[in-house]
Structure formats: structure tokens, C-alpha cells
Enzyme design. Structure first.
Site, mmCIF file in Angstrom:
data_model
loop_
_atom_site.group_PDB
_atom_site.id
_atom_site.type_symbol
_atom_site.label_atom_id
_atom_site.label_comp_id
_atom_site.label_asym_id
_atom_site.label_seq_id
_atom_site.Cartn_x
_atom_site.Cartn_y
_atom_site.Cartn_z
ATOM 1 N N ASP A 108 -33.999 -18.033 -31.302
ATOM 2 C CA ASP A 108 -34.264 -19.231 -32.088
ATOM 3 C C ASP A 108 -35.080 -20.175 -31.195
ATOM 4 O O ASP A 108 -36.304 -20.060 -31.119
ATOM 5 C CB ASP A 108 -32.910 -19.801 -32.516
ATOM 6 N N GLU B 9 -30.086 -8.634 -28.079
ATOM 7 C CA GLU B 9 -29.625 -9.921 -28.624
ATOM 8 C C GLU B 9 -29.785 -9.917 -30.139
ATOM 9 O O GLU B 9 -30.647 -9.215 -30.684
ATOM 10 C CB GLU B 9 -30.452 -11.047 -27.965
ATOM 11 N N ASP B 10 -28.975 -10.692 -30.820
ATOM 12 C CA ASP B 10 -29.059 -10.734 -32.277
ATOM 13 C C ASP B 10 -30.305 -11.477 -32.753
ATOM 14 O O ASP B 10 -31.053 -10.990 -33.591
ATOM 15 C CB ASP B 10 -27.788 -11.352 -32.895
ATOM 16 N N ARG C 11 -20.172 -11.758 -40.521
ATOM 17 C CA ARG C 11 -20.727 -10.842 -39.503
ATOM 18 C C ARG C 11 -20.794 -9.405 -40.005
ATOM 19 O O ARG C 11 -21.649 -8.639 -39.596
ATOM 20 C CB ARG C 11 -19.842 -10.834 -38.246
ATOM 21 N N PHE D 227 -31.323 -20.221 -41.754
ATOM 22 C CA PHE D 227 -30.150 -19.709 -41.054
ATOM 23 C C PHE D 227 -29.710 -18.413 -41.718
ATOM 24 O O PHE D 227 -29.544 -18.353 -42.928
ATOM 25 C CB PHE D 227 -29.010 -20.740 -41.074
HETATM 26 P P1 XMP Z 1 -31.470 -19.929 -29.053
HETATM 27 O O1 XMP Z 1 -31.745 -21.198 -29.798
HETATM 28 O O2 XMP Z 1 -30.856 -20.182 -27.721
HETATM 29 O O3 XMP Z 1 -30.338 -19.330 -29.947
HETATM 30 O O4 XMP Z 1 -32.634 -18.993 -29.038
HETATM 31 C C1 XMP Z 1 -29.966 -18.081 -30.019
HETATM 32 C C2 XMP Z 1 -28.547 -18.073 -30.528
HETATM 33 O O5 XMP Z 1 -28.335 -19.050 -31.581
HETATM 34 C C3 XMP Z 1 -27.597 -18.475 -32.619
HETATM 35 N N1 XMP Z 1 -28.421 -18.509 -33.847
HETATM 36 C C4 XMP Z 1 -28.056 -17.996 -35.019
HETATM 37 N N2 XMP Z 1 -26.923 -17.379 -35.409
HETATM 38 N N3 XMP Z 1 -27.807 -17.172 -37.583
HETATM 39 C C5 XMP Z 1 -26.818 -16.978 -36.703
HETATM 40 O O6 XMP Z 1 -25.802 -16.393 -37.071
HETATM 41 C C6 XMP Z 1 -28.971 -17.786 -37.274
HETATM 42 O O7 XMP Z 1 -29.847 -17.942 -38.130
HETATM 43 C C7 XMP Z 1 -29.093 -18.231 -35.920
HETATM 44 N N4 XMP Z 1 -30.080 -18.853 -35.263
HETATM 45 C C8 XMP Z 1 -29.636 -19.019 -33.990
HETATM 46 C C9 XMP Z 1 -27.268 -17.086 -32.179
HETATM 47 O O8 XMP Z 1 -25.992 -17.096 -31.606
HETATM 48 C C10 XMP Z 1 -28.271 -16.739 -31.116
HETATM 49 O O9 XMP Z 1 -27.774 -15.841 -30.172
HETATM 50 MG MG MG Z 2 -25.967 -14.862 -30.129
#
Ligand code: XMP
Ligand code: MG
Length: 179
Positions: free
Chosen positions: A99, A95-96, A161, A148
Site C-alpha cells: 500500500d 507479502e499480501d 481472510r 480496501f
Molecule cells: P503498507 O502501507 O505498509 O501496508 O504498504 C501494507 C499492509 O497494510 C495492510 N493493508 C491492507 N490489508 N486490505 C487489507 O486487508 C487492504 O486493502 C490493505 N491495504 C493495506 C496489510 O496488512 C499490508 O500488509
Molecule cells: Mg500484511
């Protein structure tokens, strides 16, 4: 909007190499299936699997997390399922960013119901202070606090991206440069 570099391409390459060594050692005698979460993980996943010194299969899922581009609502859905059967497989989710933890909690629960032999998570970035649900990844590239970030697969409204580095976005100015 100013983008300030927080991880350079060289720092990312070095860290991805370390993660790949750790993961290669952990799965040396296993038949590894790496599942990337689209779209944000595509660049990290591509670099990570090429840095492994063990063979693996790759697949992708896609999650929709409803909300605006920078604030998630907490509602998550799987909009593309994995195509390779995962029952009995050693699965590593890539996963990227973590959060709130809601997306990965949802995905892990979803994949667990298919009874993989093992299921671990590798996240490129962990925003540790923002959890709404408890969630710990097994492998983490970088940990950061609030903010962010874009680049290396991560986007703001589908932009940035393809930056080779990771930048934090600073609001409040019209300057769109990377500093
Ligand atoms: P959760 O809140 O479910 O979120 O853990 C994970 C997803 O939220 C997006 N996300 C971000 N995307 N920069 C981004 O480009 C950020 O700083 C960021 N923070 C959350 C992302 O899609 C991730 O998979
Ligand atoms: Mg994502």
C-alpha cells in the site's frame, strides 16, 4: 458494507500458477528460502509454495503496523523474527499487499542487514497509486488502484481472510453479502 468480487478464485489460481512458474525458473539452481509476512500472506504463500516446482524452505515474520484496521500510521515494527538464519541465503519475501510501501521498505532494510545472498519480494496485490515511499516488488500478482480489499488472507478487522476470492469493500450500506 458490500463486498464486490474483484479477483475470482479461478483468476487467482491462474495468476498464482504464472508467478510460481516465473519464480521456479528464477531460483532453479538456488537454495530458496521463502519468508511470508503474517498474517495476511498465509493463504497466498501456501498456494504459491505448493505451485513451485523447485524445493524451498519456508519461514514467517510478523509485522505490526500501527493505525486503524484500514489506515496505517506509518510506524512499523517486527513482532516476530524469522527463525531460519538468512545470511548467505536466497530469500523471497511473500507479502499480501503493498500500500504505502512502508511495511516492505522496513522489512527489506531489516533483512538486508543480515546479508542474504539475494533478497526479492513477491506481493499478491500492489496498490501502486498509494505509495508514501518508493518501493517496487519483483513479482506482483495483481495491481489495483485505491480501495480496501479482503479475502484470500486479507482481512477487515480480522474478518473475511478465508474468502477464496478477493473483494473490494464498499462502505455506506448494511448489506454484508459478497456480490
Ligand atoms: P503498507 O502501507 O505498509 O501496508 O504498504 C501494507 C499492509 O497494510 C495492510 N493493508 C491492507 N490489508 N486490505 C487489507 O486487508 C487492504 O486493502 C490493505 N491495504 C493495506 C496489510 O496488512 C499490508 O500488509
Ligand atoms: Mg500484511
Amino acid at each position: 458494507m458490500v463486498r464486490e468480487i474483484i479477483y475470482t478464485a479461478d483468476e487467482i489460481k491462474a495468476r498464482v500458477g504464472e508467478l510460481a512458474r516465473e519464480i521456479s525458473a528464477a531460483y532453479r539452481d538456488k537454495d530458496l528460502l521463502v519468508i511470508g509476512v503474517l498474517k495476511g500472506a498465509f493463504i497466498f504463500m501456501a498456494d504459491l509454495v505448493r505451485a513451485l516446482d523447485i524445493p524451498c524452505q519456508v519461514d514467517f515474520v510478523r509485522l505490526a503496523s500501527y493505525g486503524t484496521s484500514s489506515v496505517s500510521s506509518g510506524r512499523v515494527a517486527l513482532t516476530k523474527e524469522a527463525e531460519i538464519p538468512i545470511t548467505g541465503r536466497h530469500v523471497l519475501i511473500v507479502e499480501d499487499i503493498i500500500d504505502t510501501g512502508l511495511s516492505l521498505s522496513f522489512l527489506v532494510n531489516n533483512l538486508r542487514s543480515c546479508n542474504p545472498a539475494s533478497l526479492r519480494v513477491c506481493a499478491f496485490i500492489d496498490k501502486r497509486t498509494r505509495r508514501k515511499v518508493a518501493f517496487e516488488a519483483d513479482y506482483v500478482g495483481f495491481s489495483m488502484d485505491d480501495g480496501f480489499v479482503v479475502g484470500y488472507g486479507l482481512d477487515y478487522d480480522e474478518r473475511d481472510r478465508c474468502l477464496p476470492c478477493v473483494c473490494i469493500i464498499k462502505e455506506g450500506t448494511d448489506d454484508c453479502s459478497v456480490q
